[in-house]
Design a protein around this motif. Structure first.
Motif, PDB file in Angstrom:
ATOM      1  N   GLY A 151       0.799  -1.228   0.000  1.00 19.63           N
ATOM      2  CA  GLY A 151       0.000   0.000   0.000  1.00 19.63           C
ATOM      3  C   GLY A 151       0.825   1.269   0.000  1.00 19.63           C
ATOM      4  O   GLY A 151       1.983   1.283  -0.424  1.00 19.63           O
ATOM      5  N   VAL A 152       0.228   2.321   0.519  1.00 21.85           N
ATOM      6  CA  VAL A 152       0.820   3.657   0.462  1.00 21.85           C
ATOM      7  C   VAL A 152       1.928   3.874   1.485  1.00 21.85           C
ATOM      8  O   VAL A 152       2.647   4.865   1.407  1.00 21.85           O
ATOM      9  CB  VAL A 152      -0.263   4.751   0.624  1.00 21.85           C
ATOM     10  CG1 VAL A 152      -1.265   4.685  -0.519  1.00 21.85           C
ATOM     11  CG2 VAL A 152      -0.959   4.652   1.973  1.00 21.85           C
ATOM     12  N   GLY A 153       2.090   2.988   2.438  1.00 19.76           N
ATOM     13  CA  GLY A 153       3.129   3.156   3.454  1.00 19.76           C
ATOM     14  C   GLY A 153       2.694   4.135   4.530  1.00 19.76           C
ATOM     15  O   GLY A 153       1.557   4.611   4.553  1.00 19.76           O
ATOM     16  N   LEU A 154       3.613   4.410   5.437  1.00 19.86           N
ATOM     17  CA  LEU A 154       3.332   5.321   6.550  1.00 19.86           C
ATOM     18  C   LEU A 154       3.615   6.765   6.145  1.00 19.86           C
ATOM     19  O   LEU A 154       4.609   7.035   5.473  1.00 19.86           O
ATOM     20  CB  LEU A 154       4.204   4.968   7.759  1.00 19.86           C
ATOM     21  CG  LEU A 154       4.017   3.565   8.339  1.00 19.86           C
ATOM     22  CD1 LEU A 154       5.072   3.309   9.407  1.00 19.86           C
ATOM     23  CD2 LEU A 154       2.626   3.419   8.910  1.00 19.86           C
ATOM     24  N   ARG A 155       2.754   7.652   6.587  1.00 21.20           N
ATOM     25  CA  ARG A 155       3.022   9.082   6.379  1.00 21.20           C
ATOM     26  C   ARG A 155       4.163   9.501   7.306  1.00 21.20           C
ATOM     27  O   ARG A 155       4.333   8.945   8.383  1.00 21.20           O
ATOM     28  CB  ARG A 155       1.781   9.913   6.707  1.00 21.20           C
ATOM     29  CG  ARG A 155       0.624   9.668   5.771  1.00 21.20           C
ATOM     30  CD  ARG A 155      -0.516  10.676   6.011  1.00 21.20           C
ATOM     31  NE  ARG A 155      -0.593  11.179   7.371  1.00 21.20           N
ATOM     32  CZ  ARG A 155      -1.526  10.826   8.259  1.00 21.20           C
ATOM     33  NH1 ARG A 155      -2.444   9.961   7.944  1.00 21.20           N
ATOM     34  NH2 ARG A 155      -1.533  11.352   9.472  1.00 21.20           N
ATOM     35  N   GLN A 156       4.904  10.507   6.887  1.00 23.06           N
ATOM     36  CA  GLN A 156       6.009  11.013   7.703  1.00 23.06           C
ATOM     37  C   GLN A 156       5.531  11.520   9.061  1.00 23.06           C
ATOM     38  O   GLN A 156       6.201  11.357  10.061  1.00 23.06           O
ATOM     39  CB  GLN A 156       6.750  12.140   6.958  1.00 23.06           C
ATOM     40  CG  GLN A 156       7.488  11.675   5.739  1.00 23.06           C
ATOM     41  CD  GLN A 156       8.668  10.791   6.087  1.00 23.06           C
ATOM     42  OE1 GLN A 156       9.164  10.768   7.198  1.00 23.06           O
ATOM     43  NE2 GLN A 156       9.126  10.026   5.101  1.00 23.06           N
ATOM     44  N   ASP A 157       4.352  12.137   9.090  1.00 21.11           N
ATOM     45  CA  ASP A 157       3.828  12.728  10.324  1.00 21.11           C
ATOM     46  C   ASP A 157       2.914  11.769  11.089  1.00 21.11           C
ATOM     47  O   ASP A 157       2.201  12.172  12.001  1.00 21.11           O
ATOM     48  CB  ASP A 157       3.076  14.021  10.013  1.00 21.11           C
ATOM     49  CG  ASP A 157       1.859  13.794   9.108  1.00 21.11           C
ATOM     50  OD1 ASP A 157       1.775  12.729   8.484  1.00 21.11           O
ATOM     51  OD2 ASP A 157       1.023  14.701   9.022  1.00 21.11           O
ATOM     52  N   CYS A 158       2.957  10.477  10.751  1.00 24.27           N
ATOM     53  CA  CYS A 158       2.060   9.485  11.339  1.00 24.27           C
ATOM     54  C   CYS A 158       2.465   9.167  12.776  1.00 24.27           C
ATOM     55  O   CYS A 158       3.626   8.871  13.056  1.00 24.27           O
ATOM     56  CB  CYS A 158       2.096   8.217  10.496  1.00 24.27           C
ATOM     57  SG  CYS A 158       0.984   6.948  11.075  1.00 24.27           S
ATOM     58  N   ARG A 159       1.478   9.237  13.685  1.00 19.06           N
ATOM     59  CA  ARG A 159       1.692   8.826  15.075  1.00 19.06           C
ATOM     60  C   ARG A 159       1.028   7.475  15.277  1.00 19.06           C
ATOM     61  O   ARG A 159       0.053   7.157  14.619  1.00 19.06           O
ATOM     62  CB  ARG A 159       1.071   9.829  16.043  1.00 19.06           C
ATOM     63  CG  ARG A 159       1.750  11.171  16.053  1.00 19.06           C
ATOM     64  CD  ARG A 159       1.169  12.097  17.080  1.00 19.06           C
ATOM     65  NE  ARG A 159      -0.247  11.781  17.340  1.00 19.06           N
ATOM     66  CZ  ARG A 159      -0.934  12.265  18.349  1.00 19.06           C
ATOM     67  NH1 ARG A 159      -0.386  13.086  19.188  1.00 19.06           N
ATOM     68  NH2 ARG A 159      -2.202  11.941  18.527  1.00 19.06           N
ATOM     69  N   ALA A 160       1.536   6.733  16.239  1.00 19.24           N
ATOM     70  CA  ALA A 160       0.953   5.418  16.532  1.00 19.24           C
ATOM     71  C   ALA A 160      -0.452   5.590  17.089  1.00 19.24           C
ATOM     72  O   ALA A 160      -0.680   6.373  18.010  1.00 19.24           O
ATOM     73  CB  ALA A 160       1.826   4.671  17.528  1.00 19.24           C
TER      74      ALA A 160
END
Length: 107
Positions: A42-51
């Motif tokens: 898929g699109v992967g994790l966004r840079q600003d992604c928090r858990a």
């Protein structure tokens, strides 16, 4: 059970967030531990992604058993969830213990 729940949450996250066309789930035993991995394209994790709650719960489940869980973006896209859980007993012994318990419950 922890490996199952971690994989279940990872697949739920793929379905909700990844916009993936495929997902691969693996469970292997290596060096005295079980390694469960879930990877998608898929699109992967966004840079600003928090858990979020799901990611935190996967990490907590692994930590409770003395293991670890990491969620990372894969080169070229997608996400990899990898949990390493200690193997308390050899796989064959664990299988016999489970079968024995189920057999005695039926009696």
């Amino acid at each position: 059970m922890a490996a199952y729940r971690i994989a279940q949450e990872a697949v739920t996250n793929v379905r909700r967030h990844a916009r993936a066309s495929s997902v691969r789930i693996a469970l292997v035993r290596e060096a005295g531990q079980f390694v469960v991995s879930v990877e998608d394209d898929g699109v992967g994790l966004r840079q600003d992604c928090r858990a979020g709650v799901g990611t935190s719960s996967m990490r907590e489940r692994a930590a409770e058993l003395g293991g670890s869980c990491f969620v990372t973006s894969r080169p070229g896209g997608g996400t990899l969830v990898e949990a390493r859980l200690p193997a308390a007993a050899p796989l064959a012994e664990a299988g016999r213990a489970v079968r024995g318990a189920a057999g005695s419950a039926r009696e």
